[in-house]
Design a protein around this motif. Structure first.
Motif, short mmCIF file in Angstrom:
data_model
loop_
_atom_site.label_atom_id
_atom_site.label_comp_id
_atom_site.label_asym_id
_atom_site.label_seq_id
_atom_site.Cartn_x
_atom_site.Cartn_y
_atom_site.Cartn_z
N ALA A 88 -74.13 2.57 -46.67
CA ALA A 88 -75.03 3.56 -47.25
C ALA A 88 -75.26 4.61 -46.16
O ALA A 88 -75.53 4.27 -45.03
CB ALA A 88 -76.35 2.89 -47.63
N GLY A 89 -75.09 5.86 -46.52
CA GLY A 89 -75.30 6.93 -45.54
C GLY A 89 -74.08 7.26 -44.72
O GLY A 89 -74.13 8.11 -43.83
N CYS A 98 -84.63 8.11 -49.10
CA CYS A 98 -84.74 8.74 -50.41
C CYS A 98 -85.34 7.75 -51.40
O CYS A 98 -85.23 6.54 -51.23
CB CYS A 98 -83.36 9.16 -50.91
N ALA A 121 -76.76 1.54 -51.51
CA ALA A 121 -78.22 1.53 -51.57
C ALA A 121 -78.75 1.83 -52.97
O ALA A 121 -79.90 1.55 -53.28
CB ALA A 121 -78.80 2.53 -50.57
N ILE A 122 -77.91 2.43 -53.82
CA ILE A 122 -78.38 2.79 -55.16
C ILE A 122 -77.97 1.69 -56.14
O ILE A 122 -76.79 1.40 -56.30
CB ILE A 122 -77.80 4.14 -55.64
N ILE A 174 -83.45 3.10 -55.42
CA ILE A 174 -82.81 3.15 -54.10
C ILE A 174 -83.44 2.06 -53.25
O ILE A 174 -84.66 1.98 -53.11
CB ILE A 174 -82.97 4.54 -53.46
N CYS A 185 -81.01 2.42 -47.52
CA CYS A 185 -80.84 3.88 -47.54
C CYS A 185 -80.96 4.47 -46.14
O CYS A 185 -81.85 4.11 -45.38
CB CYS A 185 -81.88 4.52 -48.46
N PHE A 186 -80.04 5.37 -45.80
CA PHE A 186 -80.04 5.99 -44.48
C PHE A 186 -80.54 7.44 -44.56
O PHE A 186 -80.60 8.14 -43.57
CB PHE A 186 -78.62 5.94 -43.91
N CYS A 234 -79.08 10.07 -46.08
CA CYS A 234 -78.07 11.11 -45.88
C CYS A 234 -78.27 12.27 -46.87
O CYS A 234 -77.86 13.39 -46.62
CB CYS A 234 -76.67 10.54 -46.01
S1 SF4 Z 1 -79.65 9.20 -49.33
FE1 SF4 Z 1 -79.70 6.98 -49.27
S2 SF4 Z 1 -79.27 6.36 -51.36
FE2 SF4 Z 1 -78.72 8.51 -51.22
S3 SF4 Z 1 -76.54 8.45 -50.79
FE3 SF4 Z 1 -77.59 8.58 -48.82
S4 SF4 Z 1 -77.87 6.48 -48.18
FE4 SF4 Z 1 -77.32 6.43 -50.34
#
Ligand code: SF4
Ligand code: SF4
Ligand code: SF4
Lengths: 703, 195
Positions: A463-464, A645, A666-667, A676, A681-682, A684
């Motif tokens: 993720a990210g 996020c 993460a989603i 999320i 979640c990072f 990004c």
């Molecule tokens: S913001 Fe978080 S949930 Fe969205 S794509 Fe990046 S890592 Fe995945």
């Protein structure tokens, strides 16, 4: 050095001198954890004849104790510490699973007296180590099995030229394969290159064996191969290792010029070829006699099992389980005329093959089962030995279908092989049910239940991960156009997974760049992309770019610059400006390299700025010739997370576009709603750019 | 006699640290320890396992099928996937929370952890289901699932290691600023299993 004076009283005067000596050594050995040498002066003193006793007075006893301590070490760390104990002066290598931790462990414990480098690729590493060994240094170069292909050019010649200081080529093979392109066998490579090969069966053995490897190399002036496999490299064990004061100190004599020795010409090659063939049998005798090759079990057995490497551990455990289950004696000591069913040969130095040991193993045997991973190497050598010496023995293994040809062995697979050989079908059948992982497990029989369908869980980009954004940008820019996407080796190979589906080919390090050119030649209407990581670009991408410029190819080079070598655990490389000696140096600039090679279109974009990235790809793709985009954004392991996020449940229309387009782990969907996962979640922010109704909040904002 | 412990989960969940803590604690008691970890590509969100073998009498670093005394599962489906390693009356400590793979999110059919837990209930005689999320919310950290599960496993008294010995291992191996947090997670995990 410990000096002790011990008085020992014996009850009887009728004792033989050698038993006294043995007794003393016994006392000494019990009191010393580890010793290398014992010197002992003593005298008898007959005293009190009536009581029939003798005093033994030891005047001087010197015990040279090698100070040891215990550590919990990974196999690769054991190899590293063994190399340090052997006084290694120069260490080079290129990261590759499962070999990487050897060099890292040496660098971590280095007090500055050992030179350590991540070389730009395996060929460079091998050459650096070779020159060091020409000068009398002890050197090691580390790599994975496919890295040996890259280093094979210098290695083949080096086998002829030879070395002065001890030089070990440490190569990690990967049965399975678990993280590699091939299941090639470095034992076979060693035979092809005519080099001695060591093959440890455990971390503990690896620690001792690597020290022997340096000695053998130095003695015979030949580089040696130390090949290990994933399950030895990545297994941990509690081990006794030498204290630092005990390390061998290798004084480097320096390079002595001698063009008849160090300059390879056909004349020299001819002479050396003959000499090598002459020395190999000598080395075979010498290595064969080492304890790394050993025989276990009864002389009376008619069934033999030959194995090497980690399979030795599997065989031992399988036989122990069979002993328990059937109450037989498969391998144990002969007790009261109860011979063990099997005799075992463990081969620790597969090349040159310990023929003499193999012959005495064959004595009296009717059949042999060979258990090994990758190539049927030991099997071929046993067949050759049996043929040469006209021994009528049935040899079973991969070549006659008794053992599976591909993939890893396990205790269960070995147990099945042994049962089949001995016609213990009932035991095998039970086993087969138990080891089929999707089959109802009948070990646990609390209640009958059908196993629910398991979700498949392939590895994915984190993720990210910036690569997700890069692939998505190119995908969007090229939507509806004919394009081919050549991938390469690294985390970004995972860009092939759904929903990104952006890696059409992956062959070997650096291949994507040149393959894009080949596609361009035959498919004129296709836009040809090559994705390459920063570390891979330096390792073997640059020559491919020169080829493209020189031969007027039409291609888009996409450098995924994440400022690290991510797949293998985040090693520095020429573009990061850090070395393994801890120095901060000038970063090698990919942009400047490309410009110097003659590229006129070189763009640098942050892929997380998704709209800019898409626009850049669109613009560049239509230009003629060789053009490059450098997507620069660090791997999440070497950067700080942005604010996370979250999905605003009021505005989210549950269209799942974020999931369908990006595949970020993460989603997910919880109770029918898109959410999320905060622990993953990072931040990004690329999902924000994808959501049609701006329902995703937080995360990175456009710089 | 040897004890074998299998840890399984998803790459990135912290199985390696939990495995290291058990190994160090066993080694500190003078036991021979062997272990094996998944390293490489699978660490990126794939299925991962750690095998630990404590005591003499084991040769292979990997546990043979049907020989694990304890399973510490960080995810329900991973527990089911590796269940054939467990011996007949072995203990399973499993985290309640499912980690949904991208493939499952993309596919039409949903993967729910509850099906897996139901199956485990039917098959495993000694099962401890751990709701780590609740504890993590209380502790205010989403990174301590591994130590919570470890606490629960130790409290089952099947691995011959005491809570105190794990505490010592945490003290030696975990950075000081996380020490307190991990100790609290460990205790919370223990409490859960005792209940
Ligand atoms: S913001 Fe978080 S949930 Fe969205 S794509 Fe990046 S890592 Fe995945
Ligand atoms: S380790 Fe870094 S480069 Fe590799 S997938 Fe994860 S974020 Fe991407
Ligand atoms: S793309 Fe936006 S609206 Fe659609 S499911 Fe994702 S968050 Fe909800």
């Amino acid at each position: 050095m410990v000096e002790k004076s011990i008085h020992i009283r014996f009850k009887s005067k009728r004792i033989l001198l050698h038993s006294v000596v043995e007794f003393i050594y016994g006392v000494v050995i019990q009191n010393a954890e580890w010793y290398t040498e014992i010197v002992c002066d003593f005298a008898f003193c007959v005293y009190g004849i009536e009581q029939e006793s003798i005093y033994l007075v030891i005047h001087r006893i010197e015990i040279k104790v090698s100070k040891m301590h215990k550590e919990f070490l990974m196999g690769n760390e054991a190899i590293a510490l063994g190399a340090m104990a052997a006084g290694v002066n120069v260490v080079s290598g290129y990261p590759g699973t499962p070999s990487t931790e050897v060099l890292e462990a040496i660098a971590k414990r280095n007090d500055g007296s050992t030179y350590v480098e991540w070389s730009v690729n395996e060929k460079a590493g091998l050459e650096v180590a070779a020159a060091a060994a020409y000068s009398g240094a002890r050197s090691i170069v580390t790599m994975k099995q496919v890295g040996l292909n890259v280093a094979s050019d210098p290695l083949m010649s080096l086998a002829y030229v030879g070395v002065k200081g001890g030089m070990v080529v440490m190569v990690a093979d990967d049965p399975g394969p678990i993280s590699s392109q091939t299941e090639q066998d470095t034992r076979t490579f060693g035979q092809f290159a005519k080099l001695p090969v060591f093959d440890p069966s455990s971390a503990a053995e690896a620690y001792e064996m690597i020290q022997t490897a340096f000695e053998v190399s130095e003695k015979h002036h030949t580089p040696v191969i130390f090949r290990s496999t994933t399950r030895v490299c990545h297994a941990y064990a509690s081990l006794e290792v030498k204290d630092k004061e005990e390390y061998y100190n290798n004084e480097i004599e320096g390079f002595e010029k001698d063009s008849s020795r160090w300059v390879i010409f056909p004349r020299l090659s001819f002479r050396r070829h003959g000499e090598i063939e002459e020395t190999l049998p000598q080395i075979a005798d010498e290595l064969g006699a080492l304890a790394y090759n050993k025989m276990e079990g009864s002389k009376a057995a008619t069934v033999g099992i030959a194995c090497g490497g980690i399979s030795y551990a599997y065989v031992k455990e399988a036989l122990a389980i069979l002993n328990e289950e059937l109450g037989w004696n498969f391998l144990g000591e002969e007790t009261a005329g109860r011979y063990s069913v099997c005799r075992l040969l463990k081969v620790g130095t597969p090349h040159p093959f310990p023929e003499e040991q193999a012959l005495s193993f064959m004595d009296g045997l009717e059949q042999i089962l060979v258990v090994e991973e990758l190539d049927p190497y030991i099997e071929r050598m046993l067949l050759q030995t049996a043929g040469k010496h006209q021994r009528a023995i049935a040899i079973h293994g991969k070549m006659d279908g008794s053992v599976k040809t591909a993939g890893e062995n396990t205790v269960e697979s070995v147990k099945t092989n042994i049962c089949e050989l001995l016609h213990l079908q009932s035991v095998c059948d039970k086993d087969r049910v138990e080891s089929g992982s999707q089959v109802e497990s009948n070990v646990l029989s609390k209640e009958n239940a059908t196993m629910p369908e398991l979700p498949v869980r392939p590895p994915v980009l984190c993720a990210g991960c910036p690569h997700r954004a890069s692939f998505y940008a190119v995908k969007r820019a090229m939507a509806g156009r004919k394009a081919v996407f050549c991938g390469d080796i690294g985390c970004y190979t995972l860009g092939n997974a759904m929903p990104l589906d952006m890696v059409d080919t992956c062959l070997c390090m650096g291949a994507g760049i040149t393959m894009a050119q080949g596609f361009g030649v035959v498919e004129k209407d296709t836009t040809c992309f090559a994705f390459v990581g920063d570390s891979t670009f330096f390792a073997s991408g640059m020559t491919g770019v020169v080829n493209a410029v020189y031969n007027q190819h039409d291609m888009v080079l996409v450098v995924l610059d994440n400022s690290t070598t991510a797949m293998t655990g985040h090693q520095p490389h020429p573009g990061t400006g850090k070395t393994m000696m801890g120095d901060i140096v000038n970063k090698v600039s990919i942009v400047k390299i490309l410009e110097a090679m003659g590229l006129t279109e070189v763009r640098m974009v942050n892929p997380l700025d998704l709209e800019d990235a898409i626009a850049a790809v669109k613009e560049v793709a239509d230009k003629p010739g060789v053009k490059a985009i450098i997507f620069k954004s660090p791997c999440i392991a070497v950067s700080k997370p942005e604010s996370q996020c979250s999905v605003n449940t009021d505005t989210c229309i549950n269209c799942k576009k974020c999931i369908r387009e990006l595949g970020c782990p993460a989603i997910t969907v919880e109770d029918g709603k898109v959410v999320i996962e905060p622990s993953l979640c990072f931040g990004c922010g690329i999902c924000k750019s994808v959501c049609p109704v701006h329902a995703i909040e937080g995360g990175r904002s456009h710089e | 006699m040897s004890k074998s412990v299998i840890l399984c989960g998803v790459g990135g969940q912290g199985t390696v640290l939990a495995s290291k803590l058990i190994s160090y604690a066993a080694m500190a008691k003078g036991e021979a320890v062997r272990s094996a970890e998944t390293i490489g590509m699978a660490q990126r969100g794939g299925s991962v396992t750690s095998h630990i073998r404590i005591g003499e009498g084991a040769f292979s670093p990997l546990i043979p099928k049907g020989k694990a005394d304890v399973m510490i599962a960080f995810e329900p489906a991973e527990a089911v996937r590796n269940l054939d390693y467990l011996k007949e009356d072995g203990v399973v400590v499993v985290s309640k929370k499912a980690v949904k793979p991208v493939t499952a999110s993309l596919a039409a059919k949903v993967y729910e952890g509850q099906d897996m837990l139901d199956y485990l209930e039917k098959k495993v005689q000694r099962l401890v289901i751990v709701d780590g999320q609740q504890i993590m919310d209380e502790l205010g950290s989403s990174k301590v699932l591994n130590v919570i599960l470890l606490g629960a496993a130790i409290a089952c008294n099947e691995i011959d290691i005491s809570v105190e010995e794990i505490r010592q291992a945490i003290k030696e191996k975990v950075p000081e600023r996380f020490y307190e947090l991990n100790l609290r997670a460990l205790d919370a995990g223990c409490q859960l299993a005792i209940k």
